[in-house]
Design an enzyme around this catalytic site. Structure first.
Site, short mmCIF file in Angstrom:
data_model
loop_
_atom_site.label_atom_id
_atom_site.label_comp_id
_atom_site.label_asym_id
_atom_site.label_seq_id
_atom_site.Cartn_x
_atom_site.Cartn_y
_atom_site.Cartn_z
N SER A 42 17.61 114.80 4.41
CA SER A 42 18.41 114.31 5.53
C SER A 42 19.73 113.74 5.03
O SER A 42 20.78 113.93 5.64
CB SER A 42 17.65 113.20 6.27
OG SER A 42 16.81 113.75 7.24
N LYS A 75 13.54 102.66 11.49
CA LYS A 75 12.59 103.55 12.18
C LYS A 75 12.69 103.25 13.66
O LYS A 75 13.07 102.14 14.06
CB LYS A 75 11.17 103.26 11.69
CG LYS A 75 10.23 104.41 11.93
CD LYS A 75 10.35 105.49 10.87
CE LYS A 75 9.58 106.74 11.25
NZ LYS A 75 9.51 107.69 10.14
N ASP A 114 10.19 112.64 13.42
CA ASP A 114 8.91 112.15 12.88
C ASP A 114 7.85 112.73 13.82
O ASP A 114 8.13 113.71 14.52
CB ASP A 114 8.88 110.60 12.87
CG ASP A 114 7.69 110.04 12.08
OD1 ASP A 114 7.75 110.02 10.84
OD2 ASP A 114 6.68 109.65 12.70
N LYS A 119 18.66 104.43 8.02
CA LYS A 119 18.21 105.82 8.05
C LYS A 119 16.70 105.85 8.16
O LYS A 119 16.01 105.17 7.39
CB LYS A 119 18.65 106.51 6.74
CG LYS A 119 18.27 107.98 6.67
CD LYS A 119 19.34 108.85 7.25
CE LYS A 119 18.86 110.24 7.59
NZ LYS A 119 18.35 110.43 8.97
P1 NDP Z 1 4.27 116.35 13.69
O1 NDP Z 1 4.32 115.71 15.00
O2 NDP Z 1 5.05 117.59 13.44
O3 NDP Z 1 2.75 116.66 13.27
C1 NDP Z 1 1.80 115.65 13.19
C2 NDP Z 1 0.45 116.30 12.97
O4 NDP Z 1 -0.52 115.28 12.73
C3 NDP Z 1 -0.05 117.08 14.18
O5 NDP Z 1 -0.85 118.11 13.75
C4 NDP Z 1 -0.87 116.04 14.93
O6 NDP Z 1 -1.86 116.58 15.75
C5 NDP Z 1 -1.48 115.27 13.77
N1 NDP Z 1 -1.74 113.90 14.19
C6 NDP Z 1 -0.80 112.98 14.60
N2 NDP Z 1 -1.39 111.84 14.94
C7 NDP Z 1 -2.72 112.03 14.74
C8 NDP Z 1 -3.85 111.22 14.89
N3 NDP Z 1 -3.74 109.95 15.34
N4 NDP Z 1 -5.07 111.75 14.57
C9 NDP Z 1 -5.17 113.03 14.13
N5 NDP Z 1 -4.12 113.85 13.95
C10 NDP Z 1 -2.93 113.36 14.26
O7 NDP Z 1 4.68 115.19 12.64
P2 NDP Z 1 5.20 115.35 11.15
O8 NDP Z 1 4.51 116.48 10.48
O9 NDP Z 1 6.66 115.28 11.18
O10 NDP Z 1 4.69 113.96 10.52
C11 NDP Z 1 3.41 113.84 9.91
C12 NDP Z 1 3.39 112.60 9.02
O11 NDP Z 1 4.41 112.71 8.01
C13 NDP Z 1 3.68 111.27 9.73
O12 NDP Z 1 2.95 110.24 9.07
C14 NDP Z 1 5.16 111.06 9.47
O13 NDP Z 1 5.53 109.69 9.56
C15 NDP Z 1 5.27 111.58 8.04
N6 NDP Z 1 6.60 111.97 7.60
C16 NDP Z 1 7.30 112.96 8.25
C17 NDP Z 1 8.54 113.34 7.80
C18 NDP Z 1 9.29 114.48 8.41
O14 NDP Z 1 10.30 114.89 7.80
N7 NDP Z 1 8.87 115.04 9.52
C19 NDP Z 1 9.18 112.64 6.67
C20 NDP Z 1 8.32 111.70 5.99
C21 NDP Z 1 7.10 111.36 6.48
P3 NDP Z 1 -1.57 116.75 17.34
O15 NDP Z 1 -0.44 117.73 17.43
O16 NDP Z 1 -2.84 117.24 17.91
O17 NDP Z 1 -1.18 115.37 17.81
#
Ligand code: NDP
Length: 450
Positions: A382, A125, A165, A89
């Protein structure tokens, strides 16, 4: 040389080209030695050497046709890391930076995070170097279908259940699900984060952000404090950041920043979650659009701050929620946060703080909730989606949110009790790593060498 040092040395030689993976292992290993000393069976059974290697890494070519009729080729992967506790998962990430090293770091973290939830799920992953940004709706659909054309052979409701993600939200999950169904003629809970119309769980969209706030509430309560009335900084502007801001407002805190890869918003009046959702979820625009719609918001482009830094950490706050990506908060940022009086860090993103920043937070004694504990609400919910799918039931929002709240509390309790057991109360890095590790290691020993 200790057992952890020995394994880390071998690993560093073998995977020197995968620095974020090595960083994730180092972060877990720096906590484990006391648990390994207490139970020599872990070394006898070579648990560390085994747990760092994925059970399986699947790599494949993804070919699709863009709107101009040109053939495009991307690389797709699934790292099935550890199935000692349940079916694999973990999410799928679509981002140009995706490679095996990044997916191994995320998959490795996922093993211990999933273990901490106390739910029967293994760690995995996957993803692709495909960039959904700037692609048309039809291009995203064609890519998702092409990706599933290979992935479907390796996943299933009791085998491996991916989710979203970075770059994979409800839209992508829906296209992936549609194609899986088409290829297998099986309507099953093969993915989570689905739309509620076809098997998704209420509160899954909100769960990671809400969970990070619940975890922060528990940490603050442990110190006799609360988040109510506190100024909070949040990084990111995606799924996790949006619902982190929403929950903070619901409990009476004030989130004043969000950021994306192009810039940041600071608004002392508080982030307008309705407008943020419109800009990011509906229009899929940059935060400059948010600044156009909210007169009190100040936008700063990344070009205005030093390379590799995120200016949200300069904003004075009581609590900080890194919710964007790995290594987005370094030692300089940590020093600024501490100097400004920040009392609590709860990590919504995976491994957002560098090792030096983590050590600075631990040394300061403030509340520090590491990602594998603080952001486990997403994967926990999830699993609640999987349970609803398997039993053909739909639970209402309050039921799922109530379960999420209890799971986050139990993760906090488990991590903090384990930290106390090993003589380091308040060190939730040590507590979460040992608590997550022991369950997986004990299950691996019980299941034999296989
Ligand atoms: P999204 O794609 O919805 O959002 C990611 C956000 O972070 C966007 O605003 C993006 O900006 C910004 N971002 C991504 N990469 C970069 C970078 N290299 N530099 C600056 N800003 C960046 O992703 P999530 O919100 O789902 O995920 C965010 C984090 O949370 C990740 O680390 C993910 O692994 C973790 N996570 C997510 C879960 C989930 O349920 N979604 C569960 C557990 C952990 P832009 O749009 O401009 O790229």
């Amino acid at each position: 040389m200790s057992y952890t040092q020995k394994v880390m040395e071998d690993l560093t030689k073998r995977y020197s080209h995968q620095p974020v993976f090595l960083q994730a292992v180092q972060e877990v290993f720096m906590s484990l030695q006391p648990a390994l000393d207490k139970n020599p069976a872990y070394e006898e059974h070579k648990i560390l050497e085994r747990i760092v290697e994925p059970e399986r890494i699947i790599g494949f070519r993804v070919e699709w046709v863009d709107d101009k009729g040109e053939i495009q080729i991307n690389r797709g992967y699934r790292v099935q890391y550890n199935s000692a506790l349940g079916p694999y998962k973990g999410g799928l990430r679509f981002h140009p930076s995706v490679n095996i090293g990044i997916l191994k770091f995320l998959g490795f973290e996922q093993i211990f995070k999933n273990s901490l939830t106390d739910l029967p799920i293994g760690g995995a992953k996957g993803g692709s170097d495909f960039d959904p940004k700037g692609k048309s709706e039809l291009e995203v659909m064609r890519f998702c279908q092409a990706f599933m054309n290979e992935l479907y052979r390796h996943v299933g409701a009791t085998i491996d259940v991916p989710a979203g993600d970075i770059g994979v939200g409800g839209r992508e999950v829906a296209y992936l699900f549609g194609q899986y169904k088409k290829l297998t003629t099986s309507y099953e809970g093969v993915l989570t984060g689905k739309h509620v119309l076809f098997g998704g769980s209420l509160a899954r969209t909100e769960a990671t952000g809400y969970g990070a706030v619940y975890f922060a509430q528990d940490m603050m309560a442990g110190r006799g404090d609360t988040l109510e009335g506190k100024t909070c900084v949040v990084s990111g502007a995606g799924n996790v950041a949006i619902y982190c801001c929403q929950k903070l407002q619901q409990i009476g805190a004030n989130p004043v920043t969000v950021s994306d890869s192009r810039g940041m918003i600071h608004d002392p009046e508080g982030i307008r979650v309705d407008i943020l959702k419109q800009v990011k979820e509906v229009e899929r625009a940059s935060l400059t659009r948010y600044a156009e719609l909210v007169p009190t918001a100040r936008y700063t482009p990344v070009s205005d701050y030093p390379a590799g830094r995120n200016a949200v950490w300069n904003v004075p706050c009581d609590a900080a929620f890194p919710c964007a990506t790995q290594n987005e908060l370094n030692i300089e940022d940590a020093k600024i946060l501490l100097a400004n009086g920040c009392k609590c860090i709860s990590e919504g993103a995976n491994m957002p703080s560098t090792l030096e920043a983590v050590n600075a937070f631990l040394a300061s004694g403030i509340c520090y909730g590491p990602a594998k504990a603080a952001n486990a609400g997403g994967v926990a919910t999830s699993q609640l989606e999987m349970a609803q799918n398997a039993s053909m039931q739909d639970w209402d929002f309050a039921t799922v949110d109530g379960k999420l709240r209890r799971i986050m509390h139990s993760i906090y309790f488990n991590a903090s009790e384990t930290a106390k057991e090993f003589g380091q109360p308040n060190n939730l890095v040590l507590g979460a790593n040992i608590a997550g590790f022991r369950k997986v290691a004990d299950a691996m020993i019980a299941q034999g060498v296989c």
